[in-house]
Structure formats: structure tokens, C-alpha cells
Enzyme design. Structure first.
Site, short mmCIF file in Angstrom:
data_model
loop_
_atom_site.label_atom_id
_atom_site.label_comp_id
_atom_site.label_asym_id
_atom_site.label_seq_id
_atom_site.Cartn_x
_atom_site.Cartn_y
_atom_site.Cartn_z
N LYS A 101 139.47 33.00 36.23
CA LYS A 101 138.82 31.78 36.73
C LYS A 101 138.73 31.83 38.26
CE LYS A 101 138.62 29.73 32.67
NZ LYS A 101 139.25 30.80 31.86
N LYS A 384 111.50 59.99 57.33
CA LYS A 384 110.14 59.68 57.79
C LYS A 384 109.82 60.47 59.05
CE LYS A 384 107.15 55.63 57.79
NZ LYS A 384 106.62 55.92 56.45
N LYS A 387 114.92 63.41 63.66
CA LYS A 387 115.46 63.07 64.97
C LYS A 387 115.67 64.33 65.81
CE LYS A 387 115.94 58.63 64.07
NZ LYS A 387 115.14 57.61 64.75
N HIS A 389 118.12 64.61 67.74
CA HIS A 389 119.55 64.74 67.97
C HIS A 389 120.26 64.74 66.62
CE1 HIS A 389 118.54 60.43 67.82
NE2 HIS A 389 119.68 60.30 67.14
N ASP A 409 108.75 55.45 44.20
CA ASP A 409 108.08 54.68 45.26
C ASP A 409 107.78 53.30 44.72
OD1 ASP A 409 107.12 54.17 47.74
OD2 ASP A 409 105.38 55.49 47.62
N ASP A 410 107.42 52.38 45.63
CA ASP A 410 107.19 51.00 45.19
C ASP A 410 105.76 50.78 44.70
OD1 ASP A 410 106.18 51.31 47.71
OD2 ASP A 410 107.25 49.62 48.60
N LEU A 412 101.65 52.54 44.45
CA LEU A 412 100.75 53.67 44.61
C LEU A 412 99.36 53.13 44.95
CD1 LEU A 412 100.25 56.79 44.25
CD2 LEU A 412 99.55 56.23 41.91
N ILE A 413 98.86 53.48 46.14
CA ILE A 413 97.52 53.05 46.55
C ILE A 413 96.61 54.27 46.69
CG2 ILE A 413 96.16 51.88 48.30
CD1 ILE A 413 98.54 50.10 48.86
#
Length: 497
Positions: A101, A384, A387, A389, A409-410, A412-413
Site C-alpha cells: 500500500k 546524426k 563529433k 572530440h 523510425d517514427d 516514413l515520408i
């Protein structure tokens, strides 16, 4: 094995809906200990003998055990050691539900870790008054469950629980609200009542949830009424406690078996009546079934209601201007909805062969992370940008050359961002065959993005498409004619690269 699977397997294997409490109450144990020559022993010794005897006698006839944490905490450090012994004694194929509880936000994360990791419990009871935040730390363990207390049989609580009136009592609001926090396989409801009408109202408000009855029913006629009120569509969905007085009797095993058989007979009778369309059964409480309805209809509507579909002029990553925007980032702040989205994704991942899951930055990284945890598959993702570094990795996460990767992926276009991510994965020695997206913008109306992926050697699997979303939202009264038309016209007006 997750909690829900373990519970339903136990119900099927034992043919039982009974739950055994393991509460070493000093007053209750006195006569039991005296009859066994244990009167001179310490209470801890008496409790240890009693717990072992109860488990041995009832394990063939129950589907779960539910010790109350408070009894063990009251004994101090030795009580928590005794709780560890309980964990060792309870058969591993039977769920262990800790009746806590719990309602304190500050200690929730620590308690969740102790109960689920250190103790190895399968579920815990929680108090809902702190809101969804109280459940969140416990729901981080996908193979565990929470049991929300929605009603107490304590008469002094009636003024609170039935406020402001019997038409719209607080306890029913708790039932409705807590169902939004997690799916039926992770959230159950505990109902303390001996009143069949209260139980029936809870069942009507939560037709798909497992209910744990806390109170006893008394005479046999009351048991029949409680079963009629609380059973689910398959004559299950209701867990009943073994009476505490039975657990100090010399013949507890035979009495537990007799009660199990009595309930089994009543369940069978309930099913027969239900199949015949008996109006006195729970059939009236079940949601109306529409075989032709979209199985994802409720998910689509709920996504719309939290603002995942916006109207206006929005520039897409491809440079195309759409008159709508799908913002799936909203779901990460709604644990229940996020879980449902993950479940929908997982349905498309079934049957695919892969060693790792890769999310395309940045929108699908939360989804890929959730799927990794749910499916127990390692997560990686292409950066994406690399870097200048640090480690300067192109791919984050551990992998070996030749590993098979499914890309998530979220939406598709054009397929451009997916192909870019796949290129990074394959340049690092990984193999990609399948792409799974939540929404395919083109659907059957415009298959150019899918064909682009297919031409490159990849199969695309989608949970939803815009036409499907439009039909459901228009049918649910969420879209005007103009909005529905604008979604349809976006296929023709968009520019694809």
C-alpha cells in the site's frame, strides 16, 4: 517471464483464482503454535514454521502469494530476513505480490529496487492518491506489475471513498484514472469490499483488468454473488483470498482444495450461463465487440487527444510543406500511451530476425530504447553527426561486424533519413534487412517511399498510415470534413525527394 504471463500460467496450471496471504499475525498464530508444541518458541520461530506449513499446504491450490510488508517490517531487521525466506519458499512459478500500500514518492525508487531486484517480488500494491507519479518508478520494470488499491472495506473510509455521492464516487474515479497509467498486463486493481454491487461497479469501469478481492465474502451465497459481480469475460480476471482462519487449521490443504473446486464449479456454471446469453451474467459489463473495427482505433484516438496530430503549415525534413504535423514526441511523457505504442511496434517486429535494434536520431530514439528494454534486444544508433572530440563514433552502442539490425523510425515520408541512417550502419559492417515505422505517410495511396526502400533492398513494415488514421478520427468525431480532406490531399500536394 513477465508478471501477467506468470499469473495466467499459474491460474491455468492450478485451475485456481485463489491467493494466499502470508501475514504472521501474533494473535492468529497462538493457537496454531500451541497445537504443535511451539508455544515456548519465539514469535519469529513460530512465524517461520507457520509460513513454511502454509506454503507447502496451499501451493497446489493457489495462483499467487501476497504477504503484507508491514508485518515483516514490524519485526525489524529479522523480519526482512524472514521475507527473504518467504521468497525462497514460494515456488518460482507462482507470482509473489508484496502488499505494501505504498504511497510515498520520495522512497518509491528505492522501494521498487528493493522489492523487484533484491527480493525478487513480481508485483506490489500501491496507494493511488499521489497520482501517476507513484506508479512510474515501479513501471520501469517491464516484467513486473503494480496493483492499485481503489477501495477499502474499512467502514471509516466510506465517507472519503464514496465522496461526493453514490453516482460519482471517488473510488470509481480512481478506477478510471489508474487505468490510464499502464496496460492491463502491468496494472491490476485491488478491491476491498464484501458488497457485490461495489465490485460490479468496479468491474463495469474496468472490464479488462484483473481485480484482486481483498475482503472475505462470508456465506456461500455471497461468494456466488461476488463471482457473478467480478469475473471477467473468460471466467477469470478476479483473484480471491484464502480465508485467514483457514490458514491456521490442521486440514488447511484439504480445505483449500475444496474451496478451489467450489469456485471452479461456479466459474464453469458462469461460463455456461454466459454462453447462453443469460442476462444475469457479466456480459452486460463487457465493451461492445465490433469485429470490423480497427484494433488500433482507441490508440489512434488517444494519440490525437494528447496533441500528436497538429494542423497548419509545417515544413518537413525533406523540404515538403504539409498541412499537418505528426508529433510523436508527446508520447514519452505518457507512460501508458508510450507502452501501448511500443506494443504496437512489437507486433510488427514479431517474426523478423535481428540481433540489435537501431533508432534513427532523434525522434525515434525513445521508441527504440523502449523496444530494446521490452524485447531484450541490444540498442545501437547511428549518430546524426560525428563529433570532432571524444571517441568520434559513427555508431553508438556495442556491436560486432555482421550483426543483423532492424531499423526503427517514427514516420516514413520520403525514406531519406532512414536510408541515410542505414548507410552509416552498413558502412560499419552491420546488416540491415527490415525497417519498422509507426506511420507510413503514403500508405497504399502513395508507395514511392516504400518502393525507394525496396529498391535499395529493404522491407518496410508500418503500424499505421495516414488514410487509416483519418478514417478512425473522422469516425470518432475528432476531425471535421475539412480536416479529413486536408489529410487526404497532403498525399497529392507534398513534394518528395
Amino acid at each position: 517471464m513477465g508478471f501477467f504471463v506468470k499469473l495466467t500460467d499459474a491460474i491455468a496450471d492450478r485451475q485456481s483464482l485463489l491467493v494466499t496471504g502470508l501475514d504472521p499475525n501474533p494473535e492468529m498464530l497462538q493457537s496454531w503454535a500451541a497445537r504443535r508444541g511451539l508455544a515456548g518458541r519465539s514469535f519469529l520461530s513460530q512465524a517461520r514454521h507457520w509460513i513454511k506449513a502454509v506454503i507447502e499446504a496451499t501451493a497446489p491450490h493457489v495462483c499467487a502469494y501476497k504477504p503484507s510488508l508491514g508485518f515483516y517490517q514490524a519485526l525489524g531487521p529479522v523480519g526482512l530476513e524472514l521475507l527473504l525466506e518467504v521468497r525462497d519458499l514460494v515456488p518460482r512459478d507462482l507470482p509473489l505480490i508484496i502488499d505494501a500500500k505504498h504511497g510515498d514518492l520520495n522512497s518509491s525508487s528505492a522501494l521498487a529496487h528493493y522489492l523487484f531486484k533484491d527480493l525478487g517480488a513480481d508485483a506490489v500494491t500501491l496507494s493511488p492518491l499521489a497520482g501517476q507519479d507513484i506508479a512510474a518508478p515501479f513501471l520501469l520494470y517491464p516484467d513486473k506489475a503494480v496493483v492499485m488499491t481503489c477501495h477499502s472495506s474499512n467502514q471509516a473510509a466510506r465517507q472519503i471513498q464514496h465522496y461526493p455521492n453514490e453516482e460519482t464516487p471517488l473510488y470509481l474515479q480512481i478506477v478510471r484514472e489508474t487505468q490510464l497509467w499502464a496496460t492491463p498486463d502491468q496494472l491490476l486493481l485491488e478491491v476491498g469490499t464484501s458488497d457485490p454491487q461495489i465490485l460490479a461497479r468496479v468491474r463495469a469501469a474496468a472490464p479488462e483488468r484483473f481485480l484482486i478481492l481483498r475482503s472475505l465474502w462470508g456465506e456461500e451465497e455471497k461468494l456466488d454473488a461476488m463471482l457473478q459481480a467480478g469475473l471477467g469475460a473468460a471466467a477469470d480476471g478476479l483473484l480471491l483470498p484464502l480465508p485467514q482462519n483457514l490458514l491456521v487449521e490442521d486440514d488447511m490443504a484439504s480445505r483449500a482444495e475444496a474451496l478451489k473446486q467450489q469456485i471452479t464449479a461456479k466459474r464453469q456454471q458462469w461460463l455456461e450461463n454466459h454462453d447462453k446469453g443469460n442476462p444475469d451474467t457479466c456480459a452486460l459489463w463487457l465493451p461492445e465487440q465490433q469485429p470490423s473495427a480497427d484494433p488500433l482505433e482507441s490508440l489512434i484516438v488517444d494519440l490525437f487527444d494528447i496533441g500528436c496530430l497538429l494542423f497548419g503549415d509545417y515544413v518537413q525534413a525533406s523540404g515538403a510543406v504539409f498541412n499537418y504535423y505528426v508529433d510523436l514526441r508527446q508520447i514519452i511523457s505518457d507512460p501508458n500511451l508510450f507502452h501501448r505504442v511500443l506494443h504496437a511496434y512489437a507486433g510488427k517486429l514479431q517474426g523478423l530476425e535481428f540481433d540489435r535494434i537501431a533508432g534513427i536520431p532523434y525522434g525515434s530514439l525513445p521508441t527504440a530504447t523502449g523496444l530494446s528494454l521490452q524485447l531484450h534486444k541490444p540498442l545501437i544508433y547511428p549518430r546524426k553527426e560525428v563529433k570532432a572530440h571524444g571517441a568520434r563514433r559513427l555508431i553508438e552502442g556495442d556491436f560486432e561486424e555482421g550483426d543483423r539490425v532492424v531499423v526503427v523510425d517514427d514516420i516514413l515520408i520520403t525514406g531519406g533519413s532512414v536510408l541515410e541512417g542505414i548507410g552509416k550502419l552498413e558502412s560499419s559492417g552491420l546488416t540491415v534487412q527490415d525497417v519498422v515505422v509507426f506511420i507510413d505517410h503514403g500508405g497504399d495511396h502513395d508507395r514511392r517511399a516504400r518502393e525507394r526502400l525496396a529498391a535499395a533492398g529493404y522491407s518496410c513494415h508500418s503500424v499505421l498510415d495516414i488514410a487509416q488514421i483519418t478514417a478512425v478520427l473522422q469516425g470518432a468525431g475528432r476531425l471535421s470534413e475539412a480536416q479529413a480532406a486536408s489529410l487526404g490531399s497532403s498525399h497529392d500536394d507534398s513534394v518528395r525527394s
